[in-house]
Design an enzyme around this catalytic site. Structure first.
Site, PDB file in Angstrom:
ATOM      1  N   LYS A 292       1.003  -1.241  -0.058  1.00 13.05           N
ATOM      2  CA  LYS A 292      -0.064   0.039  -0.086  1.00 13.05           C
ATOM      3  C   LYS A 292       0.894   1.229  -0.067  1.00 13.05           C
ATOM      4  CE  LYS A 292      -4.134  -0.371   2.270  1.00 13.05           C
ATOM      5  NZ  LYS A 292      -4.912  -0.692   3.537  1.00 13.05           N
TER       6      LYS A 292
ATOM      7  N   ASP B  22      -9.901   3.946   2.259  1.00 13.11           N
ATOM      8  CA  ASP B  22     -10.341   3.499   3.458  1.00 13.11           C
ATOM      9  C   ASP B  22     -11.147   4.474   4.346  1.00 13.11           C
ATOM     10  OD1 ASP B  22      -9.324   0.791   3.361  1.00 13.11           O
ATOM     11  OD2 ASP B  22      -7.257   1.421   3.861  1.00 13.11           O
TER      12      ASP B  22
HETATM   13  P1  NDP Z   1      -0.807  -1.805  10.764  1.00 13.91           P
HETATM   14  O1  NDP Z   1       0.151  -2.728  10.883  1.00 13.91           O
HETATM   15  O2  NDP Z   1      -0.339  -0.551   9.890  1.00 13.91           O
HETATM   16  O3  NDP Z   1      -0.836  -1.117  12.301  1.00 13.91           O
HETATM   17  C1  NDP Z   1      -0.945  -1.845  13.357  1.00 13.91           C
HETATM   18  C2  NDP Z   1      -1.430  -1.001  14.560  1.00 13.91           C
HETATM   19  O4  NDP Z   1      -1.915  -2.080  15.805  1.00 13.91           O
HETATM   20  C3  NDP Z   1      -0.222  -0.074  15.045  1.00 13.91           C
HETATM   21  O5  NDP Z   1      -0.901   0.933  15.426  1.00 13.91           O
HETATM   22  C4  NDP Z   1       0.222  -1.155  16.088  1.00 13.91           C
HETATM   23  O6  NDP Z   1       0.738  -0.353  17.370  1.00 13.91           O
HETATM   24  C5  NDP Z   1      -0.875  -1.674  16.843  1.00 13.91           C
HETATM   25  N1  NDP Z   1      -0.791  -2.811  17.645  1.00 13.91           N
HETATM   26  C6  NDP Z   1      -0.330  -4.067  16.996  1.00 13.91           C
HETATM   27  N2  NDP Z   1      -0.214  -5.004  18.014  1.00 13.91           N
HETATM   28  C7  NDP Z   1      -0.389  -4.359  19.275  1.00 13.91           C
HETATM   29  C8  NDP Z   1      -0.534  -4.686  20.725  1.00 13.91           C
HETATM   30  N3  NDP Z   1      -0.137  -5.851  21.000  1.00 13.91           N
HETATM   31  N4  NDP Z   1      -0.915  -3.632  21.303  1.00 13.91           N
HETATM   32  C9  NDP Z   1      -1.175  -2.476  21.167  1.00 13.91           C
HETATM   33  N5  NDP Z   1      -1.220  -1.890  19.745  1.00 13.91           N
HETATM   34  C10 NDP Z   1      -0.780  -3.094  18.963  1.00 13.91           C
HETATM   35  O7  NDP Z   1      -2.090  -2.297  10.602  1.00 13.91           O
HETATM   36  P2  NDP Z   1      -3.393  -1.549   9.620  1.00 13.91           P
HETATM   37  O8  NDP Z   1      -3.538  -0.309  10.205  1.00 13.91           O
HETATM   38  O9  NDP Z   1      -3.435  -1.990   8.266  1.00 13.91           O
HETATM   39  O10 NDP Z   1      -4.717  -2.412  10.371  1.00 13.91           O
HETATM   40  C11 NDP Z   1      -5.073  -2.161  11.999  1.00 13.91           C
HETATM   41  C12 NDP Z   1      -6.202  -2.936  12.010  1.00 13.91           C
HETATM   42  O11 NDP Z   1      -7.575  -2.398  11.258  1.00 13.91           O
HETATM   43  C13 NDP Z   1      -6.458  -4.352  11.704  1.00 13.91           C
HETATM   44  O12 NDP Z   1      -7.128  -4.994  12.701  1.00 13.91           O
HETATM   45  C14 NDP Z   1      -7.274  -4.355  10.403  1.00 13.91           C
HETATM   46  O13 NDP Z   1      -7.688  -5.596  10.173  1.00 13.91           O
HETATM   47  C15 NDP Z   1      -8.026  -3.289  10.183  1.00 13.91           C
HETATM   48  N6  NDP Z   1      -8.662  -2.742   9.179  1.00 13.91           N
HETATM   49  C16 NDP Z   1      -9.855  -2.830   8.644  1.00 13.91           C
HETATM   50  C17 NDP Z   1     -10.283  -2.146   7.530  1.00 13.91           C
HETATM   51  C18 NDP Z   1     -11.574  -2.412   7.093  1.00 13.91           C
HETATM   52  O14 NDP Z   1     -11.882  -2.028   6.121  1.00 13.91           O
HETATM   53  N7  NDP Z   1     -12.630  -2.711   8.058  1.00 13.91           N
HETATM   54  C19 NDP Z   1      -9.228  -1.720   6.514  1.00 13.91           C
HETATM   55  C20 NDP Z   1      -8.031  -1.671   7.130  1.00 13.91           C
HETATM   56  C21 NDP Z   1      -7.642  -2.391   8.255  1.00 13.91           C
HETATM   57  P3  NDP Z   1       2.638   0.100  16.892  1.00 13.91           P
HETATM   58  O15 NDP Z   1       2.819   1.174  16.190  1.00 13.91           O
HETATM   59  O16 NDP Z   1       3.179   0.275  18.341  1.00 13.91           O
HETATM   60  O17 NDP Z   1       3.074  -1.205  16.190  1.00 13.91           O
END
Ligand code: NDP
Length: 292
Positions: free
Chosen positions: A69, A105
């Site tokens: 992306k 999105d």
């Molecule tokens: P990214 O990998 O870009 O971001 C993940 C995020 O989750 C970061 O902020 C990360 O924090 C945080 N995170 C991961 N593990 C933990 C933890 N154990 N505790 C606290 N924070 C945590 O993923 P996306 O942004 O692409 O996706 C995020 C969510 O959104 C997913 O669940 C995905 O399924 C959903 N989503 C839904 C969409 C829809 O159309 N409904 C579209 C896109 C995404 P850190 O920066 O500290 O690592």
């Protein structure tokens, strides 16, 4: 498919669990449009060759999912301003051989919110958990959509601060603040919020607990979990127990796809057909976080 069928698709790696082919092909069929949407597994080292091939094969456009992306932007002729702000593209239109990138999105989230209960972000105070791709899309679009304030709480504080810095570059008159990822900050943030959005991946794995402490949600909150697999998460259960309104990520998934459909076809998307197509088949199984 015939010789005149217009081709669209999705590139990502892995791609086997993508729900988009089912959703988009159902939409084309119900509208009687001669389009076919094809899942295409593309490894990172082959991204630019794959994009050249799609242009040569006269695809009308394609969706982009994990892990491409961000990197896809370097292969495009033009990128819409909101996608540039968000820093990621999930939809590409190919028009007379030119590749134009969009990010649907954030607008998908706003439409889902409206669809679920007529809610607009205008004048609302949001607390967003996470600072990854989905959080960035929701934060920028909410700020541009007239939200009064956006609080960003992320496990990694540097990433939250970076998002708040980037939000300041928009023309939106929205107050933006980074919060610490601690019980006390999440609690005080929730008191300052009308809408709480979980844009972390916490809740996707079986046994995941809610990212929020137990006593912060009130009946006045609208709690949105962007996770759609599973459809019900610990956070959404917590929200309902507290008497709040709860919304999962299926609506956003449907509406980001509907916006892509509209970019490619110029026609209004059959949103209910797309939602039904998602709900018909199995939605369990793997797939990468954020995968569409
Ligand atoms: P990214 O990998 O870009 O971001 C993940 C995020 O989750 C970061 O902020 C990360 O924090 C945080 N995170 C991961 N593990 C933990 C933890 N154990 N505790 C606290 N924070 C945590 O993923 P996306 O942004 O692409 O996706 C995020 C969510 O959104 C997913 O669940 C995905 O399924 C959903 N989503 C839904 C969409 C829809 O159309 N409904 C579209 C896109 C995404 P850190 O920066 O500290 O690592």
């Amino acid at each position: 498919m015939g010789g005149r069928t217009k081709l669209v698709g999705i590139i990502g790696f892995p791609i086997g669990h993508s729900l988009s082919p089912r959703m988009q092909n159902a939409a084309f069929q119900s509208m009687g449009l001669d389009y076919s949407y094809i899942p295409l597994e593309v490894e990172s080292r082959r991204l630019f060759s794959a994009v050249t091939a799609l242009r040569l094969l006269k695809f009308r456009g394609f969706n982009v999912t994990i892990p491409h992306k961000r990197r896809i932007m370097a292969a495009l002729d033009d990128v819409a301003s909101e996608a540039r702000l968000i820093g990621a593209v999930n939809t590409v239109e190919i028009h007379h051989g030119r590749l134009i990138g969009y990010n649907t999105d954030g607008r998908g989230f706003l439409r889902a919110l409206y669809d679920a209960g007529g809610t607009s972000v205008r004048g609302k105070r949001l607390m967003i958990l996470g600072a990854g791709g989905a959080a960035r899309a929701v934060a920028f679009q909410s700020a541009l959509g007239g939200a009064a304030s956006v609080l960003i709480a992320n496990r990694s504080a540097a990433r939250a601060a970076e998002l708040v810095r980037d939000l300041a570059l928009t023309p939106a008159r929205c107050s933006t603040t980074a919060l610490r990822w601690s019980k006390a900050s999440l609690k005080s943030g929730a008191r300052e919020a009308d809408i709480i959005v979980n844009a972390t991946s916490v809740g996707m794995k079986p046994g995941d607990r809610s990212p929020l402490p137990s006593d912060v949600v009130t009946p006045q909150h609208l709690v949105c979990d962007l996770i759609y697999r599973p459809a019900d998460t610990a956070l959404l259960k917590q929200a309902r127990r507290a008497g709040a309104t709860a919304m999962n990520g299926i609506g956003m998934l449907v509406h980001q796809g509907a916006l892509a459909f509209e970019i490619w076809t110029g026609q209004r998307a059959p949103v209910s057909v797309m939602r039904e197509a998602l709900q018909r088949g199995p939605t369990g199984g793997g797939g990468a976080p954020g995968g569409i």
